[in-house]
Design an enzyme around this catalytic site. Structure first.
Site, PDB file in Angstrom:
ATOM      1  N   ASP A  11       0.819  -1.213   0.000  1.00 45.86           N
ATOM      2  CA  ASP A  11       0.000   0.000   0.000  1.00 45.86           C
ATOM      3  C   ASP A  11       0.858   1.270   0.000  1.00 45.86           C
ATOM      4  O   ASP A  11       1.823   1.376   0.762  1.00 45.86           O
ATOM      5  CB  ASP A  11      -0.903  -0.020   1.249  1.00 45.86           C
ATOM      6  CG  ASP A  11      -2.108   0.883   1.094  1.00 45.86           C
ATOM      7  OD1 ASP A  11      -1.945   2.021   0.614  1.00 45.86           O
ATOM      8  OD2 ASP A  11      -3.207   0.447   1.464  1.00 45.86           O
ATOM      9  N   THR A  51      -7.103   4.049  -1.007  1.00 46.91           N
ATOM     10  CA  THR A  51      -6.832   2.621  -0.917  1.00 46.91           C
ATOM     11  C   THR A  51      -7.969   1.733  -1.452  1.00 46.91           C
ATOM     12  O   THR A  51      -7.735   0.867  -2.291  1.00 46.91           O
ATOM     13  CB  THR A  51      -6.533   2.247   0.553  1.00 46.91           C
ATOM     14  OG1 THR A  51      -5.368   2.960   0.945  1.00 46.91           O
ATOM     15  CG2 THR A  51      -6.311   0.757   0.714  1.00 46.91           C
ATOM     16  N   HIS A  78      -1.510   3.491  -4.917  1.00 50.71           N
ATOM     17  CA  HIS A  78      -1.384   4.931  -5.140  1.00 50.71           C
ATOM     18  C   HIS A  78      -0.062   5.395  -4.558  1.00 50.71           C
ATOM     19  O   HIS A  78       0.601   4.641  -3.841  1.00 50.71           O
ATOM     20  CB  HIS A  78      -2.528   5.694  -4.461  1.00 50.71           C
ATOM     21  CG  HIS A  78      -2.669   5.360  -3.008  1.00 50.71           C
ATOM     22  ND1 HIS A  78      -1.785   5.812  -2.060  1.00 50.71           N
ATOM     23  CD2 HIS A  78      -3.552   4.564  -2.350  1.00 50.71           C
ATOM     24  CE1 HIS A  78      -2.128   5.325  -0.886  1.00 50.71           C
ATOM     25  NE2 HIS A  78      -3.190   4.549  -1.020  1.00 50.71           N
TER      26      HIS A  78
HETATM   27 ZN   LIG Z   1      -3.563   2.825  -0.040  1.00 52.80          ZN
END
Ligand SMILES: [Zn+2]
Ligand SMILES: *[C@@H]1O[C@H](CO)[C@@H](O)[C@H](O)[C@H]1NC(C)=O
Ligand SMILES: *[C@@H]1O[C@H](CO)[C@@H](O)[C@H](O)[C@H]1NC(C)=O
Ligand SMILES: *[C@@H]1O[C@H](CO)[C@@H](O)[C@H](O)[C@H]1NC(C)=O
Ligand SMILES: *[C@@H]1O[C@H](CO)[C@@H](O)[C@H](O)[C@H]1NC(C)=O
Ligand SMILES: *[C@@H]1O[C@H](CO)[C@@H](O)[C@H](O)[C@H]1NC(C)=O
Ligand SMILES: *[C@@H]1O[C@H](CO)[C@@H](O)[C@H](O)[C@H]1NC(C)=O
Length: 331
Positions: free
Chosen positions: A34, A70, A238
């Site tokens: 992430d 997310t 991202h």
């Molecule tokens: Zn994220």
């Protein structure tokens, strides 16, 4: 914002004496770290990830769908759809018709996810194929009444190594075979938020740890002899911009809090106004560092319009700016 997508392809090796189903079916492991900003790869050292890249293909960056958060971004990766089409239009959502609210990682209602079909469900529906997931947004939800055959309920407390061990066991054993699997890790996003992506000292430590985890994954795949038999994509959802307490957009200075509900937060905030015209007019001139769109004004290239879960007013902070109520960040 950009992200890194490392695509690793290994030809499928046919081993004599092996189970023919296992050896001949293409299999894919999709891994997300992430908030892995694309330029981390250039600014920090990743010996294990670089070894992985040397053996495969590196995509320098990909362009995110709007908005970059997310849950929406992870669901775009596994559905191939813009957010307005897959229905996970924000990390926090409100559905006016049913009055339902959505919070990430705690909500288990398939309602939010059923507007699309993620690849683990499509795969699970094929004859002789199953899916497995050591987490990924949505994989513990019965989307179209289907979870991956093997999955874990989301818990940030489960260490990456445990997630890897589960994935390895599921890929190794099972008939029909696991042909699609996902693996998710909260870092470097969590630390990026805590320290800021440009806190080099702290991020060096965090990214070194991420690389160690990648090393652990590769090692486990090799010792279990899966390395030659599966394709692996390591990617992210991202990037991340450095914010500052000197760059706050304070909504309380423009409008009373009781005139609207803040459904989703900075840097793209979703506003449910009591009175659309009134709220829009006050927010419109609130800050030179924030764009304010009525839903119908959102630029076409964002593909962020055709869904009833997109709120009537959307605020977009300039990169590096944070939308808050007052100087304390909204909870
Ligand atoms: Zn994220
Ligand atoms: C599924 O597996 C069974 C048993 O191995 C086999 O007979 C059948 O042909 C397979 N179906 C497909 C679509 O591969
Ligand atoms: C996940 O949690 C739900 C609800 O608590 C439970 O019914 C289900 O069995 C759990 N699944 C797994 C794989 O642990
Ligand atoms: C990491 O950040 C914390 C809090 O900002 C700070 O106290 C600490 O010294 C930093 N650590 C390093 C290694 O820079
Ligand atoms: C894979 O499965 C085989 C039996 O099917 C077992 O002997 C082996 O220990 C397993 N390896 C791993 C890494 O789980
Ligand atoms: C909404 O706000 C506008 C502009 O302030 C005002 O003219 C209008 O009467 C308000 N509508 C309602 C239903 O209160
Ligand atoms: C900021 O908002 C909080 C409540 O969210 C409130 O307790 C605090 O007094 C506010 N600060 C200022 C300076 O208005």
């Amino acid at each position: 914002m950009h992200l890194i997508l490392v695509f690793f392809f290994h030809g499928i090796i046919h081993c004599s004496g092996g189970n023919s189903v296992y050896e001949s079916v293409p299999r894919l492991l999709l891994v997300s770290f992430d908030g892995f900003r694309a330029d981390y790869l250039k600014k920090y050292e990743f010996p294990n990830l670089q070894d992985f890249i040397k053996d495969g293909v590196l995509v320098e960056h990909v362009t995110n769908v709007f908005i970059t958060k997310t849950f929406p971004n992870h669901y775009s990766i596994v559905t191939g759809l813009y957010e307005e089409s897959h229905g996970i239009v924000a990390n926090e959502m409100f559905d006016a018709a049913t009055k339902k609210t959505f919070s990430p990682f705690s909500d288990r209602d398939p309602f939010w996810w059923n507007e699309a079909v993620p690849i683990w469900v499509t795969n699970q529906w094929q004859e002789n194929k199953t899916s497995a997931s050591a987490m990924w947004p949505g994989t513990d939800i019965k989307i179209h009444n289907t979870t991956p055959h093997f999955y874990m309920n989301y818990s940030s407390a489960v260490h990456f190594n445990k997630r890897v061990e589960n994935i390895i066991a599921w890929l190794n054993h099972s008939n029909p075979p696991v042909t699609f699997a996902t693996l998710y890790w909260e870092e470097p996003d969590a630390s990026g938020h805590k320290y800021g992506p440009e806190d080099t000292k702290n991020m060096t430590k965090v990214l070194k740890e991420v690389d160690k985890l990648i090393g652990f994954l590769i090692e486990k795949l090799k010792t279990s002899k899966l390395w030659e038999k599966i394709n692996i994509i390591i990617t992210s959802d991202h990037g991340m911009a450095q914010c500052s307490t000197d760059r706050l957009i304070k909504l309380d200075e423009c409008i009373d809090r009781d005139k609207y509900k803040l459904i989703d937060k900075s840097p793209v905030a979703a506003i449910l106004p009591n009175n659309e015209t009134y709220v829009y007019n006050l927010l419109k001139n609130c800050s030179p560092h924030m764009k304010v769109y009525l839903k119908e004004e959102i630029p076409d290239q964002y593909h962020y319009h055709h869904n009833k879960r997109i709120q009537p007013i959307i605020l977009v902070a300039d990169e590096g700016w944070t939308i808050v109520h007052n100087e304390s960040l909204p909870k």
